[in-house]
Design a protein around this motif. Structure first.
Motif, PDB file in Angstrom:
ATOM      1  N   GLN A   9       0.831  -1.210   0.000  1.00  0.00           N
ATOM      2  CA  GLN A   9       0.000   0.000   0.000  1.00  0.00           C
ATOM      3  C   GLN A   9       0.867   1.261   0.000  1.00  0.00           C
ATOM      4  O   GLN A   9       0.554   2.235  -0.701  1.00  0.00           O
ATOM      5  N   ARG A  13       1.005   4.156  -2.976  1.00  0.00           N
ATOM      6  CA  ARG A  13       0.779   5.590  -2.713  1.00  0.00           C
ATOM      7  C   ARG A  13       1.947   6.446  -3.188  1.00  0.00           C
ATOM      8  O   ARG A  13       1.767   7.593  -3.580  1.00  0.00           O
ATOM      9  N   HIS A  14       3.168   5.907  -3.111  1.00  0.00           N
ATOM     10  CA  HIS A  14       4.355   6.668  -3.497  1.00  0.00           C
ATOM     11  C   HIS A  14       4.724   6.446  -4.966  1.00  0.00           C
ATOM     12  O   HIS A  14       5.615   7.107  -5.478  1.00  0.00           O
ATOM     13  N   GLU A  46       0.519   4.957   8.849  1.00  0.00           N
ATOM     14  CA  GLU A  46      -0.017   5.768   7.759  1.00  0.00           C
ATOM     15  C   GLU A  46       0.429   7.225   7.900  1.00  0.00           C
ATOM     16  O   GLU A  46       0.769   7.888   6.914  1.00  0.00           O
ATOM     17  N   SER A  49       4.001   7.523   6.785  1.00  0.00           N
ATOM     18  CA  SER A  49       4.048   7.388   5.331  1.00  0.00           C
ATOM     19  C   SER A  49       3.620   8.679   4.638  1.00  0.00           C
ATOM     20  O   SER A  49       4.270   9.127   3.685  1.00  0.00           O
ATOM     21  N   GLU A  50       2.556   9.292   5.131  1.00  0.00           N
ATOM     22  CA  GLU A  50       2.076  10.545   4.538  1.00  0.00           C
ATOM     23  C   GLU A  50       3.089  11.673   4.732  1.00  0.00           C
ATOM     24  O   GLU A  50       3.311  12.487   3.836  1.00  0.00           O
ATOM     25  N   LEU A  53       5.866  11.068   2.289  1.00  0.00           N
ATOM     26  CA  LEU A  53       5.419  11.409   0.943  1.00  0.00           C
ATOM     27  C   LEU A  53       5.464  12.922   0.740  1.00  0.00           C
ATOM     28  O   LEU A  53       5.947  13.407  -0.289  1.00  0.00           O
TER      29      LEU A  53
END
Length: 76
Positions: A9, A13-14, A46, A49-50, A53
């Motif tokens: 996942q 997203r990346h 999450e 990760s955000e 990003l």
């Protein structure tokens, strides 16, 4: 797990391969924490990760003077 993403996942997203995410997890310079379950599955926060990003997507601006050989084509 709520609030966590799988490696696949995060990669989706990346826009990268899952191998890249595993390399990020092994890199001490990358602020991602590996959460491993008993069965060996890896989860990533999450929120982390955000944040990563957003940091990766922020352009780096380098100021170059008008007389720079990069702009004029002159040999340095």
């Amino acid at each position: 797990m709520e609030g966590f993403l799988t490696v696949a996942q995060v990669a989706a997203r990346h826009g990268v391969h899952t191998g890249s995410v595993y390399r990020w997890l092994d890199d001490p310079e990358v602020p991602l924490t590996k959460h491993k379950t008993r069965n060996g599955r890896v989860w990533i926060s999450e929120a982390e990760s955000e944040a990563w990003l957003a940091a990766r997507s922020t352009p780096v601006v380098v100021e170059v003077s008008a007389a720079s050989p990069v702009l004029t084509g002159a040999p340095s």
